[in-house]
Write an enzyme that holds these catalytic residues in place. Structure first.
Site, PDB file in Angstrom:
ATOM      1  CB  CYS A 274      21.111  43.634  34.315  1.00 36.67           C
ATOM      2  SG  CYS A 274      21.848  42.088  34.575  1.00 36.67           S
TER       3      CYS A 274
HETATM    4  N1  LIG Z   1      21.417  37.863  36.035  1.00 33.80           N
HETATM    5  C1  LIG Z   1      21.527  38.213  34.660  1.00 33.80           C
HETATM    6  O1  LIG Z   1      20.196  38.123  34.061  1.00 33.80           O
HETATM    7  C2  LIG Z   1      22.414  38.694  34.056  1.00 33.80           C
HETATM    8  C3  LIG Z   1      22.832  38.923  32.555  1.00 33.80           C
HETATM    9  C4  LIG Z   1      23.941  39.454  32.005  1.00 33.80           C
HETATM   10  C5  LIG Z   1      24.898  39.832  32.537  1.00 33.80           C
HETATM   11  N2  LIG Z   1      24.880  39.598  34.005  1.00 33.80           N
HETATM   12  C6  LIG Z   1      25.925  39.931  34.774  1.00 33.80           C
HETATM   13  O2  LIG Z   1      26.513  38.816  35.162  1.00 33.80           O
HETATM   14  C7  LIG Z   1      27.311  39.101  36.262  1.00 33.80           C
HETATM   15  C8  LIG Z   1      26.923  38.094  37.476  1.00 33.80           C
HETATM   16  O3  LIG Z   1      25.565  38.214  37.667  1.00 33.80           O
HETATM   17  P1  LIG Z   1      24.696  36.882  38.072  1.00 33.80           P
HETATM   18  O4  LIG Z   1      23.276  37.453  38.042  1.00 33.80           O
HETATM   19  O5  LIG Z   1      25.213  35.641  37.420  1.00 33.80           O
HETATM   20  O6  LIG Z   1      25.229  37.098  39.743  1.00 33.80           O
HETATM   21  P2  LIG Z   1      24.729  35.982  40.797  1.00 33.80           P
HETATM   22  O7  LIG Z   1      24.911  36.792  42.173  1.00 33.80           O
HETATM   23  O8  LIG Z   1      23.474  35.154  40.411  1.00 33.80           O
HETATM   24  O9  LIG Z   1      25.979  34.973  40.873  1.00 33.80           O
HETATM   25  C9  LIG Z   1      27.316  35.368  41.279  1.00 33.80           C
HETATM   26  C10 LIG Z   1      28.063  34.043  41.779  1.00 33.80           C
HETATM   27  O10 LIG Z   1      29.063  34.445  42.386  1.00 33.80           O
HETATM   28  C11 LIG Z   1      29.556  33.870  43.538  1.00 33.80           C
HETATM   29  N3  LIG Z   1      30.860  34.534  44.001  1.00 33.80           N
HETATM   30  C12 LIG Z   1      31.024  35.794  44.733  1.00 33.80           C
HETATM   31  N4  LIG Z   1      32.229  36.044  44.907  1.00 33.80           N
HETATM   32  C13 LIG Z   1      32.887  34.890  44.602  1.00 33.80           C
HETATM   33  C14 LIG Z   1      34.266  34.257  44.864  1.00 33.80           C
HETATM   34  N5  LIG Z   1      35.118  34.956  45.485  1.00 33.80           N
HETATM   35  N6  LIG Z   1      34.521  33.127  44.245  1.00 33.80           N
HETATM   36  C15 LIG Z   1      33.733  32.513  43.268  1.00 33.80           C
HETATM   37  N7  LIG Z   1      32.395  32.738  43.536  1.00 33.80           N
HETATM   38  C16 LIG Z   1      31.921  34.150  43.990  1.00 33.80           C
HETATM   39  C17 LIG Z   1      28.397  34.211  44.322  1.00 33.80           C
HETATM   40  O11 LIG Z   1      28.316  33.257  45.558  1.00 33.80           O
HETATM   41  C18 LIG Z   1      27.200  33.978  43.299  1.00 33.80           C
HETATM   42  O12 LIG Z   1      26.889  32.601  43.613  1.00 33.80           O
HETATM   43  C19 LIG Z   1      27.038  40.448  36.721  1.00 33.80           C
HETATM   44  O13 LIG Z   1      28.128  41.493  36.503  1.00 33.80           O
HETATM   45  C20 LIG Z   1      25.545  40.900  36.110  1.00 33.80           C
HETATM   46  O14 LIG Z   1      25.655  42.159  35.831  1.00 33.80           O
HETATM   47  C21 LIG Z   1      23.691  39.171  34.710  1.00 33.80           C
END
Ligand SMILES: NC(=O)c1ccc[n+]([C@@H]2O[C@H](COP(=O)([O-])OP(=O)(O)OC[C@H]3O[C@@H](n4cnc5c(N)ncnc54)[C@H](O)[C@@H]3O)[C@@H](O)[C@H]2O)c1
Length: 437
Positions: A274
Site C-alpha cells: 500500500c
Molecule cells: N494488504 C493490505 O494490508 C491492504 C490494506 C488496505 C487496502 N489494500 C488494497 O486491497 C487490494 C487488495 O490487496 P491485497 O493485499 O488483498 O492483495 P493480495 O495480492 O493479497 O490478494 C489479491 C488476490 O486477488 C487474486 N486475484 C487476482 N486476479 C484475480 C481474478 N481475476 N479473479 C479472482 N481473484 C484474482 C489473487 O490471486 C490474490 O489472491 C489492493 O488494492 C490493496 O491496495 C490492501
C-alpha cells in the site's frame, strides 16, 4: 422504491443474500470470513490454485488468520472456487484485487479490469458490485461502470455499483474487519443505499460519502498521509544522526504533547502493497489535470533512499571493526515489510540484502514468519531462515535489524552478536557493538 432495489435490500437484511468476494488475499479473505461469521452464505473467488487448495483444506496462508477461522467459515457454508459461472448465483460481488504499479510506476489496473471482464458474461439484473481495491479517484466511474452498462444494464436501476475502500491493517490486534469504520460511496443514491445495507450487517460503523470519487480519494489520503510522514521522520532521522541526537528519544518526548502531534517511527524505508504504491496512483491521476503533488514525490525519494543510507551505516560500522562489507557474513533480522506479519511485498529489507550482496557480503536472514526465501523474478537469493541461537549469532560479522518482530530474542541477539545495526530503535543503549541506523 423499485422492486429490484426492494428485493436486494430485503435479501441483505434477512441475510439470505449470497455474497461473493473476488480476490482472497490479505483483504479479501478476512472480509469473506466476516460475512460468513455474520450468517451469510459466502463464495470466495480466486485464480490462485495454491490459495484455493489451502482454503478448501481449512489451512490459512496468512499468519494472522487462524486455520480455525477458515474452518468455521467452511462449516458455515463458505466455499472457495475459480469457477466464474458461480457469479450468476451471487447477489453481491466484492472485488478485493491487487492494484500495483507497472514498470513505469503508473497504475496497473489489469487485475481489476480483467476480473470485471471475466465476470461480465455471468452478471445479471439485481446484483451489487463493490470495488474495495485502492485506486485513483474516477476508476469505478470510468473503468467499471461503462463495462457493466455495456451489458445493457443501467446503474442504480438494474445493478448497484459501490466503491468502499479496504482499510485492513494486517497484524494489528486492536481492530478487526468489523470494528474498522468503513467509507462507502455509491454511483447513485440507490447504489449508496444498497452499499449501506450490504456493509451495515457486518461493519459496526459506516461512513457514507457523496460519491465514489470521494471514497476513492479518502483512501488515498490516508495512505499519502502515512507515506509523507514516514518520509518526514526518516529524513529527520538522517539529520538527527549527524547531530548525534537520538531520534527515538525525540519522538517519545514530542509524543507527550496531548494534541496536534501524531508519532511516526523511522525505519529502513517503506514497504508493503500500500504505502509505497498507492500515493503514486494519485500523482499519476493529478498529471491528467496538469498539476503535480510534490509532497508525495519527495516522500518517495526519501523513503526509497533509506536502504542505501542503512547500507552505508553498515559499511561504516564494519570499518570501525576493521572489516569490509566485501566478504563479511551479514545476518538480516526480519524481512517482512513490517513486524509480526508474513508479507514481504516491497520490503526494504530485501533491498538492503540486495545492496549488501552486490557489495560482496555473504547475506543470510532470519524471519520466523518467512521460513524460506526462494529465487524468483525480482531477486536471485535462494535462502532459508536462520534460527537465532547463540552459536549461529557468533558466526556473523554484523546483524542488521530490518524488521523488529516481537518473536526475536533481542537480549540473546545483543549478547552473542559482534556488531548490530539497528534500523528500528530496538536498542536504547548504543555502544561500539550496537549502532543505530
Ligand atoms: N494488504 C493490505 O494490508 C491492504 C490494506 C488496505 C487496502 N489494500 C488494497 O486491497 C487490494 C487488495 O490487496 P491485497 O493485499 O488483498 O492483495 P493480495 O495480492 O493479497 O490478494 C489479491 C488476490 O486477488 C487474486 N486475484 C487476482 N486476479 C484475480 C481474478 N481475476 N479473479 C479472482 N481473484 C484474482 C489473487 O490471486 C490474490 O489472491 C489492493 O488494492 C490493496 O491496495 C490492501
Amino acid at each position: 422504491m423499485s422492486s429490484i432495489l426492494h428485493k436486494i435490500i430485503t435479501k441483505l437484511n434477512s441475510k439470505s443474500a449470497v455474497i461473493g468476494v473476488a480476490g482472497l488475499g490479505y483483504t479479501g479473505l478476512p472480509l469473506a470470513i466476516r460475512f460468513s461469521e455474520s450468517g451469510y452464505k459466502v463464495i470466495g473467488l480466486d485464480i490462485d490454485s495454491v490459495k484455493l487448495n489451502h482454503i478448501q483444506e481449512g489451512r490459512s496462508y496468512i499468519s494472522h488468520i487462524s486455520n480455525s477461522l477458515i474452518c468455521s467459515a467452511i462449516d458455515n457454508g463458505f466455499e472457495a472456487t475459480d469457477d466464474m459461472e458461480i457469479v450468476k448465483t451471487l447477489d453481491a460481488i466484492i472485488l478485493c484485487l491487487p492494484t500495483p504499479l507497472d514498470d513505469y510506476r503508473s497504475p496497473d489496473l489489469r487485475y481489476v479490469i480483467n476480473t470485471v471482464d471475466s465476470l461480465l458474461p455471468c452478471l445479471r439484473e439485481g446484483q451489487i458490485i463493490s470495488l474495495e481495491s485502492t485506486t485513483y479517484p474516477g476508476t469505478t466511474d470510468e473503468e467499471l461502470l461503462p463495462r457493466i452498462e455495456s451489458k445493457g444494464l443501467t446503474v442504480g436501476r438494474d445493478f448497484f455499483l459501490i466503491y468502499s475502500p479496504e482499510r485492513e491493517d494486517p497484524g494489528n490486534p486492536d481492530f478487526t474487519t468489523q470494528t474498522i469504520p468503513k467509507v462507502c460511496g455509491g454511483a447513485t443514491e440507490a447504489c449508496l443505499r444498497v452499499g449501506l445495507a450490504l456493509y451495515g450487517q457486518v461493519i459496526d460503523r459506516l461512513v457514507p460519502v457523496s460519491s465514489m470519487q470521494v471514497a476513492e480519494m479518502a483512501k488515498l489520503l490516508e495512505n499519502i498521509h502515512r507515506a509523507v510522514n514516514i518520509g518526514l521522520v526518516n529524513e529527520l532521522k538522517v539529520v538527527a544522526d549527524v547531530m548525534d541526537i537520538d531520534i527515538h528519544e525525540v519522538i517519545e518526548a514530542a509524543s507527550t504533547k496531548p494534541f496536534g502531534f501524531v508519532p511516526y517511527w523511522p525505519g529502513p524505508g517503506w514497504g508493503g502493497h500500500c504505502i509505497p504504491v498507492d500515493p503514486f496512483y494519485f500523482t499519476w491521476r493529478a498529471k491528467k489535470y496538469g498539476v503535480s503533488s510534490q509532497f508525495i514525490e519527495l516522500a518517495g525519494q526519501i523513503n526509497r533512499s533509506m536502504p542505501n543510507w542503512i547500507v552505508n551505516k553498515v559499511t561504516l560500522a564494519l570499518s570501525r571493526h576493521k572489516k569490509s562489507v566485501n566478504g563479511s557474513n551479514i545476518l538480516v533480522l526480519g524481512i517482512a515489510y513490517k513486524k509480526n506479519v508474513n508479507d514481504m511485498r516491497e520490503s526494504p529489507a530485501i533491498q538492503i540484502m540486495s545492496l549488501l550482496d552486490r557489495l560482496g557480503a555473504n547475506v543470510a536472514y532470519s524471519d520466523p514468519y518467512i521460513p524460506t526465501f526462494p529465487r524468483n523474478r525480482s531477486h536471485y537469493f535462494n535462502l532459508s531462515s536462520i534460527k537465532i541461537t547463540s552459536k549461529n549469532l557468533e558466526i556473523y560479522d554484523c546483524v542488521v535489524i530490518a524488521t523488529d518482530h516481537d518473536e526475536f530474542d533481542y537480549c540473546m541477539v545483543e549478547r552473542y552478536s559482534s556488531l548490530i545495526v539497528d534500523t528500528r530503535g530496538r536498542y536504547r543503549m548504543l555502544s561500539e557493538k550496537v549502532v543505530k541506523a
